[in-house]
Write a protein that holds these residues in place. Structure first.
Motif, PDB file in Angstrom:
ATOM      1  N   SER A 236       9.903   1.152  -5.015  1.00 15.88           N
ATOM      2  CA  SER A 236       9.602   0.302  -6.184  1.00 15.88           C
ATOM      3  C   SER A 236       8.942   1.089  -7.312  1.00 15.88           C
ATOM      4  CB  SER A 236       8.725  -0.874  -5.767  1.00 15.88           C
ATOM      5  OG  SER A 236       7.555  -0.391  -5.161  1.00 15.88           O
ATOM      6  N   PHE A 237       8.508   2.315  -7.036  1.00 13.12           N
ATOM      7  CA  PHE A 237       7.884   3.152  -8.072  1.00 13.12           C
ATOM      8  C   PHE A 237       8.912   4.041  -8.790  1.00 13.12           C
ATOM      9  CE2 PHE A 237       5.084   6.966  -9.099  1.00 13.12           C
ATOM     10  CZ  PHE A 237       4.434   6.351 -10.161  1.00 13.12           C
ATOM     11  N   HIS A 238      10.185   4.011  -8.362  1.00 14.50           N
ATOM     12  CA  HIS A 238      11.125   5.035  -8.852  1.00 14.50           C
ATOM     13  C   HIS A 238      11.368   4.942 -10.363  1.00 14.50           C
ATOM     14  CE1 HIS A 238      14.680   2.193  -8.562  1.00 14.50           C
ATOM     15  NE2 HIS A 238      15.052   2.906  -9.601  1.00 14.50           N
ATOM     16  N   THR A 239      11.202   3.720 -10.940  1.00 10.93           N
ATOM     17  CA  THR A 239      11.464   3.592 -12.390  1.00 10.93           C
ATOM     18  C   THR A 239      10.408   4.312 -13.230  1.00 10.93           C
ATOM     19  OG1 THR A 239      10.288   1.484 -12.318  1.00 10.93           O
ATOM     20  CG2 THR A 239      12.695   1.384 -12.223  1.00 10.93           C
ATOM     21  N   ARG A 240       9.265   4.650 -12.626  1.00  8.92           N
ATOM     22  CA  ARG A 240       8.195   5.305 -13.387  1.00  8.92           C
ATOM     23  C   ARG A 240       7.802   6.656 -12.791  1.00  8.92           C
ATOM     24  NH1 ARG A 240       3.507   1.110 -13.349  1.00  8.92           N
ATOM     25  NH2 ARG A 240       2.844   1.985 -15.324  1.00  8.92           N
ATOM     26  N   CYS A 241       8.398   7.004 -11.668  1.00 13.91           N
ATOM     27  CA  CYS A 241       7.943   8.193 -10.946  1.00 13.91           C
ATOM     28  C   CYS A 241       8.420   9.474 -11.645  1.00 13.91           C
ATOM     29  CB  CYS A 241       8.480   8.164  -9.518  1.00 13.91           C
ATOM     30  SG  CYS A 241       8.003   9.614  -8.571  1.00 13.91           S
ATOM     31  N   PRO A 242       7.523  10.401 -11.961  1.00 14.36           N
ATOM     32  CA  PRO A 242       7.941  11.630 -12.653  1.00 14.36           C
ATOM     33  C   PRO A 242       8.763  12.576 -11.785  1.00 14.36           C
ATOM     34  CG  PRO A 242       5.530  11.573 -12.351  1.00 14.36           C
ATOM     35  CD  PRO A 242       6.067  10.298 -11.784  1.00 14.36           C
ATOM     36  N   VAL A 243       8.762  12.369 -10.458  1.00  9.61           N
ATOM     37  CA  VAL A 243       9.519  13.281  -9.586  1.00  9.61           C
ATOM     38  C   VAL A 243      10.573  12.522  -8.767  1.00  9.61           C
ATOM     39  CG1 VAL A 243       7.737  15.068  -9.431  1.00  9.61           C
ATOM     40  CG2 VAL A 243       7.656  13.140  -7.856  1.00  9.61           C
ATOM     41  N   ALA A 244      11.023  11.386  -9.302  1.00 14.33           N
ATOM     42  CA  ALA A 244      11.989  10.562  -8.554  1.00 14.33           C
ATOM     43  C   ALA A 244      13.276  11.343  -8.296  1.00 14.33           C
ATOM     44  CB  ALA A 244      12.289   9.292  -9.330  1.00 14.33           C
ATOM     45  N   MET A 245      13.874  11.078  -7.139  1.00 12.86           N
ATOM     46  CA  MET A 245      15.143  11.706  -6.760  1.00 12.86           C
ATOM     47  C   MET A 245      16.211  10.606  -6.709  1.00 12.86           C
ATOM     48  SD  MET A 245      13.458  13.801  -3.578  1.00 12.86           S
ATOM     49  CE  MET A 245      12.685  12.342  -2.928  1.00 12.86           C
ATOM     50  N   GLU A 246      17.461  11.006  -6.595  1.00 13.94           N
ATOM     51  CA  GLU A 246      18.556  10.027  -6.590  1.00 13.94           C
ATOM     52  C   GLU A 246      18.374   8.999  -5.464  1.00 13.94           C
ATOM     53  OE1 GLU A 246      20.593   9.721  -9.034  1.00 13.94           O
ATOM     54  OE2 GLU A 246      21.618   8.041  -8.029  1.00 13.94           O
ATOM     55  N   GLN A 247      18.003   9.499  -4.273  1.00 17.32           N
ATOM     56  CA  GLN A 247      17.900   8.586  -3.124  1.00 17.32           C
ATOM     57  C   GLN A 247      16.753   7.580  -3.255  1.00 17.32           C
ATOM     58  OE1 GLN A 247      17.630  11.890  -3.254  1.00 17.32           O
ATOM     59  NE2 GLN A 247      16.782  12.740  -1.365  1.00 17.32           N
TER      60      GLN A 247
ATOM     61  N   PRO B 140       2.905  10.343  -5.795  1.00 20.15           N
ATOM     62  CA  PRO B 140       2.948  10.602  -7.248  1.00 20.15           C
ATOM     63  C   PRO B 140       2.180   9.557  -8.073  1.00 20.15           C
ATOM     64  CG  PRO B 140       5.122  10.919  -6.290  1.00 20.15           C
ATOM     65  CD  PRO B 140       4.259  10.351  -5.191  1.00 20.15           C
ATOM     66  N   TYR B 141       2.120   8.323  -7.596  1.00 17.77           N
ATOM     67  CA  TYR B 141       1.372   7.289  -8.337  1.00 17.77           C
ATOM     68  C   TYR B 141      -0.130   7.579  -8.272  1.00 17.77           C
ATOM     69  CZ  TYR B 141      -0.363   2.643  -9.663  1.00 17.77           C
ATOM     70  OH  TYR B 141      -1.020   1.607 -10.277  1.00 17.77           O
ATOM     71  N   THR B 142      -0.614   7.943  -7.073  1.00 23.86           N
ATOM     72  CA  THR B 142      -2.036   8.280  -6.933  1.00 23.86           C
ATOM     73  C   THR B 142      -2.365   9.484  -7.813  1.00 23.86           C
ATOM     74  OG1 THR B 142      -1.782   7.640  -4.616  1.00 23.86           O
ATOM     75  CG2 THR B 142      -3.864   8.661  -5.238  1.00 23.86           C
ATOM     76  N   LYS B 143      -1.459  10.465  -7.835  1.00 20.83           N
ATOM     77  CA  LYS B 143      -1.698  11.660  -8.672  1.00 20.83           C
ATOM     78  C   LYS B 143      -1.831  11.256 -10.135  1.00 20.83           C
ATOM     79  CE  LYS B 143       0.469  15.118  -5.772  1.00 20.83           C
ATOM     80  NZ  LYS B 143       1.561  16.038  -5.565  1.00 20.83           N
TER      81      LYS B 143
ATOM     82  N   ILE C  79       0.874  -1.184   0.000  1.00 19.12           N
ATOM     83  CA  ILE C  79       0.000   0.000   0.000  1.00 19.12           C
ATOM     84  C   ILE C  79       0.902   1.221   0.000  1.00 19.12           C
ATOM     85  CG2 ILE C  79      -1.651   1.333   1.362  1.00 19.12           C
ATOM     86  CD1 ILE C  79      -2.883  -1.293   2.267  1.00 19.12           C
ATOM     87  N   ILE C  80       0.662   2.121  -0.949  1.00 16.62           N
ATOM     88  CA  ILE C  80       1.521   3.303  -1.020  1.00 16.62           C
ATOM     89  C   ILE C  80       0.757   4.589  -0.612  1.00 16.62           C
ATOM     90  CG2 ILE C  80       3.266   2.407  -2.615  1.00 16.62           C
ATOM     91  CD1 ILE C  80       0.623   4.616  -3.977  1.00 16.62           C
ATOM     92  N   GLU C  81      -0.566   4.485  -0.543  1.00 19.01           N
ATOM     93  CA  GLU C  81      -1.347   5.607  -0.007  1.00 19.01           C
ATOM     94  C   GLU C  81      -2.650   5.049   0.539  1.00 19.01           C
ATOM     95  OE1 GLU C  81      -1.510   9.151  -2.378  1.00 19.01           O
ATOM     96  OE2 GLU C  81      -2.202  10.256  -0.632  1.00 19.01           O
ATOM     97  N   TYR C  82      -3.063   5.556   1.713  1.00 15.23           N
ATOM     98  CA  TYR C  82      -4.283   5.057   2.353  1.00 15.23           C
ATOM     99  C   TYR C  82      -4.941   6.225   3.064  1.00 15.23           C
ATOM    100  CZ  TYR C  82      -7.228   2.021   5.289  1.00 15.23           C
ATOM    101  OH  TYR C  82      -8.282   1.400   5.905  1.00 15.23           O
TER     102      TYR C  82
END
Ligand code: SF4
Length: 328
Positions: A289-300, A250-253, A234-237
């Motif tokens: 696990s979302f970083h490969t698709r996240c539009p606002v991913a950061m290095e960390q 960002p995935y929910t958005k 679960i990434i947002e609840y």
């Protein structure tokens, strides 16, 4: 005031399947279909569970009704471990499931009356006459008629078949029904009828639903709270109003940006297109696990797996953008 006890409580439940088997199987590798899901479902409420195909939502639903066992964590029903009810065979009446495809879930060689009465027969409830009366009541409750009992599933439309599936699930007066994509195979006009029927039944009987869907719009109408899943977690609840008014992850958005806005002035807002497909749960990306698709991913995000933490009074979010260690 005493805090209400959840009807069903999931505590860090996991379902890990071994990859391959035998001599050359990779026994130490697992598909993490569900990987540490926690949520509570209270009496009379509906929790929506959304995410793309393969994110683990249906496996979670099957664990809730005891169709498959978790490989980790614990599920509680009315405060007691689910596996203890299962061992004593006292669970079946309380937790039921409605499936996406009512055609394949109804035996085509049985009459509708026999299909609906089957759970009553299995649980030795009532005499044949009492069961027949109950079948008539259930047919009426789902908007069908007594004479439909002598027909076969093939003679019904998709929407009617889903009504039959609901009647069968209600036969034993359960406290919770897991609805696994119950309207996604139906025409839009029929979807609304089935959702309204489920709501009416909930108001009459006070039962709870875990409502599973791949589209966030499908759970909006019926849910009190919504959990968004991604790759087994679960990434947002949060509650429904908060999720639609103020999505944080960002995935929910991205999921919400694909939903047409009811206000015409807002229809030109930017659509967030996610790159690529859902990664395989057999080989999930490191870090978030979302970083490969996240539009606002950061290095960390490539190395740190975010925790599901409170981001408001009602909301939990798993994203490093909200974790203090990154902000500071
Ligand atoms: Fe995106 Fe990073 Fe947040 Fe994951 S942790 S959702 S990659 S910003």
């Amino acid at each position: 005031m005493m805090k209400q006890q959840p009807l069903v409580s999931l505590k860090e439940i996991k379902k890990h399947f071994p990859v391959g088997s035998g001599l050359f199987g990779k026994k130490d590798q697992f598909v993490k279909a569900v990987d540490g899901v926690s949520l509570d479902i209270y009496p009379g409420e509906t929790v929506g569970l959304v995410g793309e195909s393969g994110c683990g939502k249906s496996t979670t639903g099957r664990m809730v009704v005891g169709l498959t066992n978790p490989t980790g964590g614990e599920i509680y029903f009315e405060g007691k471990k689910l596996r203890e009810y299962k061992a004593k065979k006292t669970l079946g009446k309380n937790l039921q499931m409605i499936f996406q495809d009512p055609y394949s879930s109804l035996n085509p060689r049985m009459t509708v009356a026999d299909i609906i009465a089957e759970p009553l027969v299995l649980h030795k409830v009532g005499t044949a006459k009492e069961r027949r009366k109950r079948v008539d009541e259930l047919l009426e409750r789902v908007g069908l008629a007594s004479y439909h009992g002598s027909r076969y599933p093939l003679e019904f439309s998709g929407g009617q078949r889903q009504r039959l599936g609901i009647a069968r699930a209600l036969a034993l007066q359960p406290k919770l029904i897991v609805c696994d994509e119950p309207v996604s195979a139906l025409d839009v006009s029929i979807q609304a009828q089935i959702l309204n029927l489920l709501k009416e039944i909930q108001e009459d009987m006070g039962l709870s639903y875990l409502f599973i869907a791949h589209g966030i719009q499908a759970v909006k109408h019926i849910s009190d709270k919504i959990a968004v899943m991604y790759l087994g977690k679960i990434i947002e609840y949060t509650n429904k109003e908060e999720l639609f008014a103020n999505p944080r992850h960002p995935y929910t958005k991205a999921l919400l940006s694909a939903v047409p806005h009811p206000n015409p002035k807002m229809r030109n807002r930017e659509r967030i297109i996610l790159k690529g497909d859902l990664p395989s749960p057999a080989n999930p990306p490191a870090g978030c696990s979302f970083h490969t698709r996240c539009p606002v991913a950061m290095e960390q995000c490539k190395s740190i797996d975010p925790n599901l933490l409170p981001t408001s009074e009602q909301s939990l979010t798993a994203c490093l953008l909200f974790e203090e260690k990154v902000a500071n």
